[in-house]
Design an enzyme around this catalytic site. Structure first.
Site, mmCIF file in Angstrom:
data_model
loop_
_atom_site.group_PDB
_atom_site.id
_atom_site.type_symbol
_atom_site.label_atom_id
_atom_site.label_comp_id
_atom_site.label_asym_id
_atom_site.label_seq_id
_atom_site.Cartn_x
_atom_site.Cartn_y
_atom_site.Cartn_z
ATOM 1 N N ASP A 1 0.778 -1.198 0.139
ATOM 2 C CA ASP A 1 -0.329 0.160 0.409
ATOM 3 C C ASP A 1 1.073 1.024 0.207
ATOM 4 O OD1 ASP A 1 1.006 -0.122 2.571
ATOM 5 O OD2 ASP A 1 -0.768 0.729 3.913
ATOM 6 N N TYR B 1 2.623 4.683 0.934
ATOM 7 C CA TYR B 1 3.538 4.959 2.074
ATOM 8 C C TYR B 1 2.718 6.050 2.653
ATOM 9 C CZ TYR B 1 7.980 4.058 -0.095
ATOM 10 O OH TYR B 1 8.979 3.902 -0.893
ATOM 11 N N PHE C 1 6.675 2.184 -4.339
ATOM 12 C CA PHE C 1 7.689 2.159 -4.094
ATOM 13 C C PHE C 1 8.710 3.723 -4.313
ATOM 14 C CE2 PHE C 1 7.944 -1.970 -3.706
ATOM 15 C CZ PHE C 1 8.454 -2.804 -2.920
ATOM 16 N N HIS D 1 11.201 -8.830 0.871
ATOM 17 C CA HIS D 1 10.878 -7.418 0.645
ATOM 18 C C HIS D 1 12.193 -6.735 0.961
ATOM 19 C CE1 HIS D 1 8.843 -3.227 1.800
ATOM 20 N NE2 HIS D 1 7.932 -4.247 0.502
#
Length: 238
Positions: A82, A84, A95, A208
């Site tokens: 999701d 920031y 990202f 991740h």
């Protein structure tokens, strides 16, 4: 009726009307069908209620990835979770942060792995800094599975309906797009593997890039070599 003298806050969502969120023509049918579906209508109602209550919701343009990267040009899909949840960070691309915004730790690790893997230094700060807009324009679909979030509340809009749309986007790329590379980082992204036809596409998986997992087994993100693997595969599948 007296109007507010304050300008609109440009770094947060202003409306729950999908007409204010343009997308490339190739995505339009999928998006329109979603927002007229039961799940889409419920999501818009939820967003409107949260806006009416005064919640600060990011990003200002939830479908920006679908505007900058039409389906016919997608060659790489990078899947996030999701947006920031800090003010002025989310810009509608997984990202990515707006130019001049401090680069978040996960994105720093992405740049670190690119430099290790390809020898490419991190972008100059503050311009473009952590903005991945050029990636999006070059065919990298930077897709979060949930497309809005409230300030300071990670995953606050998860399971409200966005996943129905983003699953549909993944399926459209898998079934109808050109052969491309899917980069699935972390267990959440890897949970979407079943939506992808691995006989047509290259599916790369690793931990991740978050500092909590980037160096841990089973597949550390740092050292995964995904970027060079993607480049080699794209040469073989022009």
């Amino acid at each position: 009726m007296q109007q507010s003298l304050l300008p609109p806050v440009a770094d947060q969502l202003q409306t729950a009307n999908p007409a204010d969120w343009p997308v490339a023509a190739g995505w339009q049918a999928l998006v329109s069908d979603f927002f007229t579906s039961e799940q889409g209508v419920a999501l818009l109602q939820f967003l409107q209620e949260r806006l009416h209550s005064g919640a600060s919701i990011f990003p200002p343009r939830p479908l920006r990835a679908l505007l900058l990267t039409p389906p016919e040009v997608v060659r790489v899909v990078i899947l996030g979770q999701d947006p920031y949840h800090g003010r002025a960070q989310a810009e509608g691309l997984a990202f990515s942060v707006s130019p001049g915004v401090a680069i978040p730790p996960s994105l720093r690790n992405i740049f670190k792995e690119i430099q290790r893997d390809l020898g490419t230094p991190a972008p100059a700060f503050p311009q473009p800094g952590g903005s991945l807009v050029q990636w999006a324009r070059d065919g990298v679909l930077l897709l979060n599975t949930c497309l809005t979030v409230e300030e300071g509340l990670p995953a606050s809009h998860a399971k409200r309906g966005w996943e129905c749309l983003t699953d549909g986007i993944i399926r459209q790329v898998s079934e109808h797009g050109k052969p491309c590379v899917f980069m699935l980082w972390g267990s959440h992204a890897q949970g979407k593997r079943s939506l992808i036809d691995a006989s047509r596409h290259l599916v790369l998986m690793a931990n991740h890039p978050s500092p909590l997992s980037a160096l841990r087994p089973p597949v550390p993100f740092i050292g995964c070599g995904h970027f060079s693997k993607a480049m080699k595969w794209k040469v073989q599948h022009p």
